[in-house]
Design an enzyme around this catalytic site. Structure first.
Site, PDB file in Angstrom:
ATOM      1  N   ASP A  27       6.630   8.437  26.966  1.00 53.08           N
ATOM      2  CA  ASP A  27       7.379   7.384  26.279  1.00 53.08           C
ATOM      3  C   ASP A  27       8.281   7.970  25.190  1.00 53.08           C
ATOM      4  O   ASP A  27       7.965   9.009  24.610  1.00 53.08           O
ATOM      5  CB  ASP A  27       6.381   6.391  25.658  1.00 53.08           C
ATOM      6  CG  ASP A  27       7.042   5.082  25.260  1.00 53.08           C
ATOM      7  OD1 ASP A  27       8.181   4.832  25.688  1.00 53.08           O
ATOM      8  OD2 ASP A  27       6.409   4.318  24.523  1.00 53.08           O
ATOM      9  N   ASN A  75       9.228  -1.631  34.882  1.00 53.26           N
ATOM     10  CA  ASN A  75      10.522  -0.997  34.590  1.00 53.26           C
ATOM     11  C   ASN A  75      11.657  -1.492  35.496  1.00 53.26           C
ATOM     12  O   ASN A  75      12.828  -1.333  35.165  1.00 53.26           O
ATOM     13  CB  ASN A  75      10.428   0.538  34.693  1.00 53.26           C
ATOM     14  CG  ASN A  75       9.686   1.193  33.554  1.00 53.26           C
ATOM     15  OD1 ASN A  75       9.110   2.267  33.714  1.00 53.26           O
ATOM     16  ND2 ASN A  75       9.688   0.568  32.382  1.00 53.26           N
TER      17      ASN A  75
HETATM   18  C1  FPP Z   1       9.739   5.612  28.823  1.00 52.79           C
HETATM   19  O1  FPP Z   1      10.633   5.846  27.767  1.00 52.79           O
HETATM   20  C2  FPP Z   1      10.103   6.445  29.959  1.00 52.79           C
HETATM   21  C3  FPP Z   1      10.483   5.986  31.162  1.00 52.79           C
HETATM   22  C4  FPP Z   1      10.547   4.545  31.483  1.00 52.79           C
HETATM   23  C5  FPP Z   1      10.893   6.875  32.253  1.00 52.79           C
HETATM   24  C6  FPP Z   1      10.290   8.250  32.271  1.00 52.79           C
HETATM   25  C7  FPP Z   1      11.173   9.117  33.076  1.00 52.79           C
HETATM   26  C8  FPP Z   1      11.384  10.433  32.858  1.00 52.79           C
HETATM   27  C9  FPP Z   1      10.619  11.217  31.882  1.00 52.79           C
HETATM   28  C10 FPP Z   1      12.430  11.197  33.598  1.00 52.79           C
HETATM   29  C11 FPP Z   1      12.379  11.124  35.068  1.00 52.79           C
HETATM   30  C12 FPP Z   1      11.053  11.492  35.639  1.00 52.79           C
HETATM   31  C13 FPP Z   1      10.805  12.570  36.430  1.00 52.79           C
HETATM   32  C14 FPP Z   1       9.452  12.741  37.009  1.00 52.79           C
HETATM   33  C15 FPP Z   1      11.813  13.563  36.737  1.00 52.79           C
HETATM   34  P1  FPP Z   1      11.486   4.615  27.215  1.00 52.79           P
HETATM   35  O2  FPP Z   1      12.792   4.617  27.883  1.00 52.79           O
HETATM   36  O3  FPP Z   1      10.704   3.354  27.351  1.00 52.79           O
HETATM   37  O4  FPP Z   1      11.618   5.026  25.696  1.00 52.79           O
HETATM   38  P2  FPP Z   1      11.780   4.030  24.472  1.00 52.79           P
HETATM   39  O5  FPP Z   1      10.446   3.366  24.282  1.00 52.79           O
HETATM   40  O6  FPP Z   1      12.098   4.970  23.350  1.00 52.79           O
HETATM   41  O7  FPP Z   1      12.880   3.087  24.788  1.00 52.79           O
END
Ligand code: FPP
Length: 255
Positions: A27, A75
């Site tokens: 996250d 998501n």
């Molecule tokens: C949450 O951060 C993260 C995600 C919804 C996506 C995770 C994806 C990756 C790490 C990259 C792609 C994955 C791979 C396996 C290559 P957020 O966007 O909710 O963060 P925030 O809470 O700060 O908005």
């Protein structure tokens, strides 16, 4: 962290009992990007670099299974530009990391409602899954279009079908009957679940499997979470006493 220092730390961490299976709620990508006035997708891109580094470090340290929460069932409701950007990043990851995954004997696995993924992700995912199926090193599981409640519902449906078919009676259903229907049924028990970015929530990740896992919450945003941070979390795990409902005295008396 400089690589020689990281490798030294890995060897120190390895000397104590390791979690067999580590799950990570990655996250903080969006906030990382927004703090720098950049588009959210750039946070996800940098987050992919963390995926690469953390996977390398986990494998070298001797973790048997690493499960990464890369895209939740919820998501899908994000703005379509972000969803498409994440799908493109996943495709890029599956293509670019293929050689390293194969060279290091990693078995690539995926859990979730994978049928919802676009074909341009599903095709390289299935190909790498098949090609790496015989690899005997660490199992890297990507949780994609994944939700713990959704996983439990499909497990309950499968158990109900067995009852309907007369294979089981409802009163004889055991934990093992549920577990064999989970998407994680061939993975070791989850010992440690890490969440980055300072949020103290489980967010529908490995709900059944986390029943006796140790949780470590860290303030670091995922794009800044690299191998040294993983080792910190493992050390925090190693300094805890897991009692599984017993007392400390009972644990000491165990053979
Ligand atoms: C949450 O951060 C993260 C995600 C919804 C996506 C995770 C994806 C990756 C790490 C990259 C792609 C994955 C791979 C396996 C290559 P957020 O966007 O909710 O963060 P925030 O809470 O700060 O908005």
């Amino acid at each position: 962290m400089e690589s020689a220092t990281l490798k030294f730390r890995e060897s120190t961490v390895k000397a104590k009992p390791l979690p067999r299976h580590v799950g990570i709620i990655m996250d903080g990508n969006g906030r990382w990007a927004e703090m720098q006035g950049r588009p959210r997708i750039e946070g996800h891109r940098e987050g992919s670099a963390s995926v690469r580094e953390v996977t390398r470090c986990a494998r070298r340290t001797g973790i048997e299974a690493l499960t990464l929460y890369a895209f939740s069932s919820q998501n899908w409701k994000r703005p379509s530009l972000e969803v498409t950007g994440l799908m493109e990043l996943l495709r890029e990851y599956l293509i670019k990391e293929r050689a390293e995954i194969m060279e290091n004997g990693i078995r690539l696995n995926a859990i979730g409602a994978l049928e919802r993924l676009p074909a341009f992700v599903r095709t390289p995912l299935e190909a790498l899954r098949e090609d790496s199926a015989g690899n005997k090193g660490m199992v890297l599981t990507l949780a994609l279009s994944y939700g713990g409640r959704e996983e439990l519902v499909q497990a309950m449906q499968a158990v109900a079908r067995r009852v309907e078919n007369g294979e089981l009676s409802s009163d004889s259903i055991t934990e093992a009957d549920v577990e064999r229907e989970l998407w994680t049924c061939d993975l070791p028990p989850v010992d440690l679940i890490i969440r980055s970015s300072g949020e103290n929530r489980v967010s529908n990740f490995l709900l059944w499997q986390g029943a006796y896992a140790e949780y470590v919450f860290t303030e670091t945003l995922w794009p800044d979470f690299r191998g040294d941070e993983l080792l910190d979390c493992i050390e925090r795990y190693q300094n805890r006493e897991r009692r599984f409902g017993l007392t400390s005295a009972q644990l000491r008396a165990l053979p």
